[in-house]
Design an enzyme around this catalytic site. Structure first.
Site, PDB file in Angstrom:
ATOM      1  N   TYR A  91      30.216  42.158  25.499  1.00 14.35           N
ATOM      2  CA  TYR A  91      29.422  43.278  24.991  1.00 14.35           C
ATOM      3  C   TYR A  91      28.462  43.783  26.066  1.00 14.35           C
ATOM      4  O   TYR A  91      28.223  44.986  26.186  1.00 14.35           O
ATOM      5  CB  TYR A  91      28.637  42.850  23.746  1.00 14.35           C
ATOM      6  CG  TYR A  91      29.482  42.710  22.510  1.00 14.35           C
ATOM      7  CD1 TYR A  91      29.594  43.750  21.594  1.00 14.35           C
ATOM      8  CD2 TYR A  91      30.181  41.533  22.249  1.00 14.35           C
ATOM      9  CE1 TYR A  91      30.367  43.625  20.455  1.00 14.35           C
ATOM     10  CE2 TYR A  91      30.965  41.396  21.120  1.00 14.35           C
ATOM     11  CZ  TYR A  91      31.064  42.445  20.219  1.00 14.35           C
ATOM     12  OH  TYR A  91      31.838  42.320  19.103  1.00 14.35           O
TER      13      TYR A  91
ATOM     14  N   THR B  87      24.557  42.686   9.232  1.00 12.15           N
ATOM     15  CA  THR B  87      25.646  42.080   9.994  1.00 12.15           C
ATOM     16  C   THR B  87      26.462  41.101   9.153  1.00 12.15           C
ATOM     17  O   THR B  87      25.997  40.566   8.146  1.00 12.15           O
ATOM     18  CB  THR B  87      25.089  41.334  11.218  1.00 12.15           C
ATOM     19  OG1 THR B  87      24.210  40.286  10.782  1.00 12.15           O
ATOM     20  CG2 THR B  87      24.314  42.286  12.137  1.00 12.15           C
ATOM     21  N   VAL B  88      27.673  40.872   9.605  1.00  7.86           N
ATOM     22  CA  VAL B  88      28.534  39.816   9.078  1.00  7.86           C
ATOM     23  C   VAL B  88      28.700  38.767  10.176  1.00  7.86           C
ATOM     24  O   VAL B  88      28.622  39.105  11.358  1.00  7.86           O
ATOM     25  CB  VAL B  88      29.915  40.371   8.663  1.00  7.86           C
ATOM     26  CG1 VAL B  88      29.809  41.225   7.421  1.00  7.86           C
ATOM     27  CG2 VAL B  88      30.584  41.157   9.789  1.00  7.86           C
TER      28      VAL B  88
ATOM     29  N   TRP C 121      28.515  47.649   6.662  1.00  2.78           N
ATOM     30  CA  TRP C 121      29.896  47.346   6.305  1.00  2.78           C
ATOM     31  C   TRP C 121      30.112  47.694   4.826  1.00  2.78           C
ATOM     32  O   TRP C 121      29.198  47.600   4.012  1.00  2.78           O
ATOM     33  CB  TRP C 121      30.178  45.856   6.509  1.00  2.78           C
ATOM     34  CG  TRP C 121      30.065  45.394   7.927  1.00  2.78           C
ATOM     35  CD1 TRP C 121      28.943  44.928   8.558  1.00  2.78           C
ATOM     36  CD2 TRP C 121      31.119  45.341   8.897  1.00  2.78           C
ATOM     37  NE1 TRP C 121      29.228  44.586   9.855  1.00  2.78           N
ATOM     38  CE2 TRP C 121      30.555  44.827  10.094  1.00  2.78           C
ATOM     39  CE3 TRP C 121      32.481  45.655   8.876  1.00  2.78           C
ATOM     40  CZ2 TRP C 121      31.306  44.630  11.250  1.00  2.78           C
ATOM     41  CZ3 TRP C 121      33.232  45.460  10.023  1.00  2.78           C
ATOM     42  CH2 TRP C 121      32.653  44.958  11.184  1.00  2.78           C
TER      43      TRP C 121
ATOM     44  N   CYS D 180      35.396  41.285  13.063  1.00  6.34           N
ATOM     45  CA  CYS D 180      34.211  40.813  13.773  1.00  6.34           C
ATOM     46  C   CYS D 180      34.387  39.397  14.310  1.00  6.34           C
ATOM     47  O   CYS D 180      34.690  38.478  13.537  1.00  6.34           O
ATOM     48  CB  CYS D 180      33.013  40.873  12.820  1.00  6.34           C
ATOM     49  SG  CYS D 180      31.514  40.125  13.487  1.00  6.34           S
TER      50      CYS D 180
END
Length: 338
Positions: free
Chosen positions: A175, A111-112, A77, A44
């Protein structure tokens, strides 16, 4: 990923957990060595920023790091790289467990990077932009001797201005192109992306770093997108006016950073490619991961020293990565992945 809007434009869900870990503990989470765990995924780009900043500042002993695998499902994740598929410190299989421990009805993205309070097992924050700034400012008591000033007070306005454009058109711009729902939305994102890259090329043609004469937060934020450009964004996201290797100034700038301790040694090309090509089945239905490009070009001479500048200012380079946090040579630019 976040959905596209009625005009076919990709819209990133930016409803992050805004709780901060601060020196004075004003949000209820004071900076304490050993209390928190930074959860990342090497794949990521947003998490990669936190990995780099933690390395540059020498926070390894104060803030432990858990590394998720390169792929995930719709739930979150996972810690599939660890024995038994559980994070050895948090004892959980999925990052979502830490989010639900604090917010049982949590309905936003898992999210990370994310920082988890180890004693309670609860997530504190996943606000990626604030996390790296706070590592620089709030965690200063635990910086290594010789740590660089990544967000110096006299340059913050300029850093913020540069970061705003880079986020909108480059970090998130790739993105917006890749997940565009209409030709018009894609064309708009594509045009904005390369217009900004052209502007950055012009800026960097006469100076070694984006702001000032040392590495700052701005360089960290641009680097993680450039590191993924040819491996993923050029083809997978259709950002194909030119490869990074065909943009001479940006390619030299990216190689300069890659060869700087704390940057390239955090890049795992295998994880990066597996994540994008295996997870984004709407863009790559068969999940086939490309064999190229050859990463060894990242180690070729860049010539950026001629522009002057001092990577760490009055500071020093970080120590080599901890053995447990070292990217395998076969996943890096040291040799071609098999």
């Amino acid at each position: 990923m976040s959905p596209v809007d009625s005009a076919g434009e990709f819209t990133r869900d930016q409803r992050y957990i805004g709780t901060r870990i601060t020196a004075d503990g004003r949000d209820g989470f004071p900076v304490e060595a050993g209390r928190y765990r930074l959860v990342v995924a090497r794949a990521c780009p947003w998490a990669n920023r936190a990995i780099i900043v933690r390395r540059l500042l020498g926070l390894e002993d104060a803030l432990s790091m858990g590394v998720c695998g390169p792929t995930h499902d719709e739930r979150s994740w996972t810690f599939d790289l660890d024995p038994g598929g559980r994070d050895p410190v948090l004892g959980i299989e999925r990052l979502r467990d830490a989010f639900l421990a604090r917010f049982p009805d949590y309905d936003k993205g898992i999210t990370v990077p994310a920082i988890v309070d180890v004693p309670s097992g609860k997530v504190v924050t996943n606000d990626f932009a604030q996390i790296t700034v706070d590592l620089s400012l709030e965690w200063a008591a635990f910086h290594r001797p010789g740590a660089p000033q990544l967000y110096p007070s006299h340059l913050r306005d300029e850093i913020d201005e540069v970061n705003e454009g880079v986020f909108a058109d480059v970090n998130n711009g790739v993105y917006r192109a890749g997940f565009a729902g209409t030709q018009e939305a894609y064309d708009k994102a594509f045009t904005r992306l390369f217009a900004r890259l052209d502007q950055l090329s012009e800026r960097l043609s006469g100076q070694r770093y984006l702001v000032g004469d040392t590495i700052t937060e701005a360089d960290v934020r641009l680097f993680t997108t450039l590191a993924r450009f040819d491996a993923v964004y050029h083809g997978h996201f259709k950002c194909n006016r030119a490869k990074l290797t065909e943009m001479p100034v940006l390619w030299a700038y990216a190689r300069d950073l890659f060869q700087t301790p704390g940057f390239g040694d955090t890049i795992d090309f295998v994880h990066i490619k597996r994540h994008y090509y295996e997870v984004h089945r709407d863009l790559n239905p068969r999940g086939i991961v490309p064999a190229g490009p050859d990463p060894r070009g990242w180690l070729t001479p860049h010539g950026r020293e001629a522009l002057g500048g001092r990577p760490f200012g009055d500071g020093t380079p970080p120590a080599p990565p901890l053995p447990a946090e070292t990217v395998p040579p076969s996943h890096s630019a040291q040799q071609v992945p098999q």
